[in-house]
Write a protein that holds these residues in place. Structure first.
Motif, PDB file in Angstrom:
ATOM      1  N   TRP A  74      42.216  51.676  31.551  1.00  0.00           N
ATOM      2  CA  TRP A  74      42.906  52.423  32.609  1.00  0.00           C
ATOM      3  C   TRP A  74      43.895  53.413  32.008  1.00  0.00           C
ATOM      4  N   LEU A  89      40.740  53.860  36.661  1.00  0.00           N
ATOM      5  CA  LEU A  89      40.417  52.516  36.182  1.00  0.00           C
ATOM      6  C   LEU A  89      38.907  52.419  35.999  1.00  0.00           C
ATOM      7  N   THR A 114      45.095  46.143  38.272  1.00  0.00           N
ATOM      8  CA  THR A 114      44.645  45.536  37.025  1.00  0.00           C
ATOM      9  C   THR A 114      45.794  44.712  36.475  1.00  0.00           C
ATOM     10  N   SER A 143      40.377  44.889  39.353  1.00  0.00           N
ATOM     11  CA  SER A 143      39.503  44.788  38.177  1.00  0.00           C
ATOM     12  C   SER A 143      38.751  43.460  38.170  1.00  0.00           C
TER      13      SER A 143
END
Length: 390
Positions: A159, A309, A134, A138
């Motif tokens: 997250w 996440l 991320t 993501s």
């Protein structure tokens, strides 16, 4: 296939190197200023089928960066913090005309990187920004969901990660991502907010984390997703370290304004508050009582970098509202390094056809990418919810 890893002897860089070698890349160059560390890492793979070499590189010397990657099929950069080094490594890749990928997670340097789009395009190379977990994984999950929707309205990314691993650059990133005013995309426009003072949200993560109050964090998704996901009106990214005592310590230091680089004079000596803050933070974390608390909690996790996440994508589908939720439970250090390795291999193999500066959601095909991660043990769960109009 010759791939150079900038910062290859560092914490994240060494993980990228290991994955490239496990993937049977024919030649890997560990480019780092820490030559001793690079040689130690290279010696781990004396008996592998990969040619592993070491190259000294000074990240503050443009010519040093360019010389290290001349003739390579791809370069992947793990030199952080990216707000200091992201643009420098991109410029080197453009001048050397070598396809590039990094794990840049800083919002400001991501925005700056796109100023080099035309130069990268003219050089005939793809430059992929932020292909980690991320941002990175993501973004690819968002593009996968967007392909199932008629229109995307809202993207929420949250997250939490174990605070065990990571080096100095990782700590600098977390302070930077919470410092001052950061841009978030709300109701089709950017707002500047102070993440340590406003906008915290309770998010329920899978066990062992549970319900956690998570602050906004300055991340690259705030910049790229509004640019490349058509119609999206709101993009939020929230994140926290675990155990929460680590995150709260960072929050308090940032609240006090101690991340400034403007020097102050103490006993005739000029000291930047940021330098003091970093030393103070590490001292607090090494204090016996704090270290005991942190280590005790981290031992309860599968790995010290284990985390979760969650990506939520809401939009229109067949005259109804649909919500796609993706959950990844994994060591988030591995989940940062492996996407970058996969991206570097795609670049070196000529599989990324677009040229210029690119976000992951523009150029990474979700299903093959997910398949590569699954081979490495990262599983992505998807839940679809449909709210039908009757």
């Amino acid at each position: 296939m010759r791939i150079v890893v900038f910062g290859g002897a560092g914490f994240e860089g060494s993980g990228i190197v290991r994955d490239l070698i496990k993937s049977c890349v024919s030649e890997v160059v560990i480019a780092d200023c820490n030559i001793d560390g690079a040689h130690i890492l290279a010696n781990e793979f004396n008996t592998s089928g990969t040619k592993v070499s070491v190259q000294f590189v000074d990240a503050d010397d443009h010519n040093s960066l360019v010389e290290a990657i001349k003739g390579a099929d791809a370069v992947v950069s793990a030199i952080g913090p990216f707000y200091s080094y992201g643009v420098k490594t991109i410029k080197a890749a453009i001048d050397a005309k070598v396809p590039y990928v990094d794990i840049n997670d800083d919002y400001d340097s991501t925005k700056e990187a796109f100023k080099f789009h035309d130069e990268a395009k003219k050089a005939g190379i793809p430059v992929i920004i932020g292909l980690g977990v991320t941002p990175g994984l993501s973004n690819v999950c968002v593009s996968y969901a967007a392909g199932k929707l008629d229109r995307v309205n809202t993207i929420n990314i949250s997250w939490i990660a174990g605070a065990g691993p990571g080096g100095h650059a990782v700590a600098l990133h977390f302070f930077h991502a919470l410092d001052g005013k950061i841009p978030i995309f709300i109701d089709n426009k950017y707002e500047l907010i102070s993440p340590v003072k406003e906008g915290k949200k309770s998010v329920r993560f899978p066990d062992p984390f549970g319900l956690v109050e998570v602050p906004y964090i300055g991340h690259s998704e705030h910049i790229t997703l509004p640019m490349f996901i058509q119609g999206v009106k709101t993009v939020t990214v929230r994140g926290s370290l675990y155990p929460l005592i680590v995150q709260e310590t960072i929050n308090q230091i940032v609240k006090l304004g101690l991340f400034s680089m403007t020097p102050i004079k103490i006993n005739e000596t000029l000291i930047a508050p940021r330098d003091f803050a970093m030393e103070f933070f590490h001292t607090l974390m090494e204090a016996e009582e704090t270290r005991y608390q942190v280590e005790r909690v981290l031992k309860s996790l599968p790995t010290p970098g284990y985390g979760s996440l969650i990506i939520e994508v809401v939009g229109d589908k067949n005259n109804s509202t649909a919500k796609y939720t993706y959950v990844i439970n994994a060591d988030l250090c591995d989940a940062t390094e492996w996407p970058a390795s996969i991206g570097a291999q795609l670049l070196a193999g000529g599989e990324i056809k677009q040229k210029g500066v690119l976000a992951p959601e523009q150029c990474i095909q979700p299903e093959p990418f997910f398949g590569e991660l699954k081979k490495r043990g990262i599983k992505i769960s998807e839940v679809e919810e449909i709210i039908r109009v009757v």
